[in-house]
Design an enzyme around this catalytic site. Structure first.
Site, PDB file in Angstrom:
ATOM      1  N   ASP A 102     -18.137  46.348  11.247  1.00 22.18           N
ATOM      2  CA  ASP A 102     -16.949  45.536  11.397  1.00 22.18           C
ATOM      3  C   ASP A 102     -15.876  46.170  10.514  1.00 22.18           C
ATOM      4  O   ASP A 102     -16.182  47.019   9.661  1.00 22.18           O
ATOM      5  CB  ASP A 102     -17.252  44.103  10.956  1.00 22.18           C
ATOM      6  CG  ASP A 102     -16.053  43.182  11.094  1.00 22.18           C
ATOM      7  OD1 ASP A 102     -15.243  43.399  12.008  1.00 22.18           O
ATOM      8  OD2 ASP A 102     -15.929  42.261  10.271  1.00 22.18           O
ATOM      9  N   ASP A 104     -12.586  44.237   9.087  1.00 22.53           N
ATOM     10  CA  ASP A 104     -12.013  43.343   8.082  1.00 22.53           C
ATOM     11  C   ASP A 104     -13.089  42.783   7.159  1.00 22.53           C
ATOM     12  O   ASP A 104     -14.061  42.180   7.610  1.00 22.53           O
ATOM     13  CB  ASP A 104     -11.268  42.194   8.768  1.00 22.53           C
ATOM     14  CG  ASP A 104     -10.092  42.702   9.580  1.00 22.53           C
ATOM     15  OD1 ASP A 104      -9.343  43.549   9.063  1.00 22.53           O
ATOM     16  OD2 ASP A 104      -9.931  42.261  10.740  1.00 22.53           O
TER      17      ASP A 104
END
Length: 546
Positions: A102, A104
């Protein structure tokens, strides 16, 4: 698998370090395991591959040099507990063909004192300008250290709760006012049917993005209680929470936050010089790398360009797409967790990096039904789609060949593990400080256990005396002696109880002045910690608890 992040040298010991420095992650090569990894756990898997892993960074901090682990040095070096990786199941990296991330709060670690404050201020502006709240809200300040993950927000009552693994409320605040034991029992402990503490009446504060809105909600609760005539007519606690959520969504939809981050990424994102060496190490081992993020392409490009800039920028170009060379597939606008359902009918679009133009990409990918094997894309960027598209792009034969690293237990980890069977690694930056303080407080915890045992012993003696006084045939002199001993024990019990409660309160306040230890609520595992055991039992993750 779970790991904590390295301490930041300039971080104050009394609080969580900024959620930066490098994402130090050890991926064994397909042909061999590091001796450092094999020695990191007594349950090493031998011929199966690597098990629990530790980082050996040497005397030089990777945050300043970009260096990450290599083969162990001849002389053993001490590794602080905050730099270790924790797991409870050996992971054979020979079986992993693709490693994904991922973006963020996983690769990109935001600075809460600036990024969360930006989101907080933007939300208040929306409340005032678009939803009719008074302008005095614009003078409010944000304490980014106040809220922690694992809390539960009670929308109906305006309360913030911390509970243990059995869903018993142990700490509760109405706004910023601590609730008494009687108030807690009245609200949450006097019903015949246990509350589920779930939507729609409750909101789970489980992401770092949600800490600011929880803090703002607590402020609004206090404000409405003290100034009922200053909020929009008809506003109650549930409506107030919906207004906060609407304001947050407005900030994201109109690009307010992302525009500010794009102007000055270094103000909002911690620089991490170990990301690129880590990605290069994975690719050199023959594995594919991929990025799956809910952020759209324009913002993803800004953030990843900033993170990889020390290795990709040159004199003639400050911003470029060279960072794409570290990934085989990049999927933006993925709409996780829905992305992880293969039955999700979301269309897949190819993104043209320079213009951001979207092209229909479904025809470029071989269909599993036709038996056609897709050619490996070359630095392709996509938007939308589902996990089936990703598997075909990566030529993954089995979902167990994928290792995914994320920070959101629901959005990143739960679906990918339970639905797909991916191997997963959860990023919990708070553990760095948590395990460090646990290591430093061994004597305190020993004292707490001693006081707890003393309390139990005294209570046991009191119960025995009460039994004797009630059921045994005693003379008056014997009764008088037992009554006297009983009174003495009651006084001693109260004295030890107060000592124990005060020692326990001081111990928990070392972790957080309001909410205490992240992974504990009293002597029980916290609800936050219990989620890991509920979702990861028998899997790769292990939380370093007492």
């Amino acid at each position: 698998m779970l790991f904590s992040r390295r301490p930041l040298a300039a971080a104050a010991a009394a609080r969580l370090a900024p959620l930066s420095p490098p994402l130090l992650l050890f991926f064994a090569s397909a042909s061999s395991c590091s001796a450092a990894a094999a020695s990191a756990s007594a349950s090493a898997s031998g011929s199966r591959g690597c098990s629990a892993v530790r980082m050996d960074t040497g005397a030089v901090e990777p945050a300043s040099t970009g260096a990450i682990w290599s083969t162990p040095s001849v002389e053993p070096k001490t590794i602080s507990v905050g730099k270790e990786i924790f797991c409870n199941r050996s992971l054979n990296m020979r079986n992993i063909t693709a490693v994904g991330f991922d973006m963020d709060y996983t690769l990109a670690q935001y600075k809460p004192e600036t990024f969360e404050a930006l989101a907080y201020n933007g939300t208040i502006e929306k409340l005032v300008n678009d939803l009719g709240y008074p302008e005095e809200l614009l003078t409010w300040q944000f304490d980014w250290k106040y809220m922690v993950r694992g809390l539960v927000l009670d929308k109906k009552r305006g309360n913030i709760l911390k509970m243990d693994r059995h869903k018993y409320v142990k700490v509760a605040y109405h706004g910023f006012r601590e609730m008494s034991k009687e108030e807690k029992v009245s609200a949450y402990g006097s019903t015949l049917i246990r509350d589920s503490f779930d939507e729609p009446d409750y909101a789970l504060i489980d992401t770092l993005f949600s800490l600011g809105e929880a803090y703002l909600f607590a402020q609004l609760v206090d404000f409405m209680d003290n100034n009922p005539g200053k909020v929009p007519s008809g506003t109650d606690y549930p409506l107030m929470y919906r207004d906060v959520r609407s304001a947050v969504d407005l900030c994201h939809r109109d690009g307010t936050l992302k525009k500010m981050v794009a102007k000055d990424p270094s103000r909002y994102i911690n620089e991490d010089l170990a990301i690129v060496p880590m990605l290069e190490m994975i690719k050199k081992s023959g594995r594919s790398t991929f990025l799956v993020t809910n952020s759209l392409w324009d913002y993803t490009d800004v953030v990843m360009n900033y993170l990889c800039r020390p290795y990709t920028s040159d004199v003639n170009s400050g911003h470029n797409h060279k960072w794409l060379g570290y990934f085989d597939v990049v999927i933006t606008g993925s709409s996780k967790p829905g992305f992880f359902h293969d039955g999700n009918r979301a269309g897949l679009f190819e993104v043209e990096p320079d213009s951001g133009k979207l092209l229909n990409a479904d025809l470029h990918i071989g269909s599993p039904r036709s038996g056609q094997q897709p050619s490996r894309p070359v630095h392709k960027v996509y938007q939308g789609g589902n996990v089936g598209h990703l598997h075909r792009l990566l030529s993954v034969a089995s979902s167990s060949q994928v290792l995914y690293v994320g920070d959101h237990i629901y959005g990143d980890i739960l679906r990918s593990k339970k639905v797909l069977g991916w191997r997963t690694m959860l990023v919990i930056p708070e553990l760095e400080q948590e395990v460090k303080l646990l290591s430093e407080s061994k004597s305190t915890r020993k004292e707490l256990r001693h006081l707890r045992m003393e309390r139990d012993s005294i209570e046991d003696r009191i119960h025995r005396l009460e039994w004797s006084l009630k059921f045994e045939n005693l003379t008056e002199d014997e009764k008088e002696q037992l009554f006297s001993e009983h009174d003495t024990l009651l006084q001693k019990k109260e004295h030890v109880r107060r000592l124990h409660q005060e020692a326990q309160r001081q111990h928990h306040q070392k972790f957080h002045k309001v909410w205490g230890q992240l992974m504990k609520t009293g002597y029980q595992n916290s609800r936050f910690a219990h989620q890991f055991y509920m979702f990861y039992t028998g899997r790769e993750i292990c939380v370093p608890l007492q």
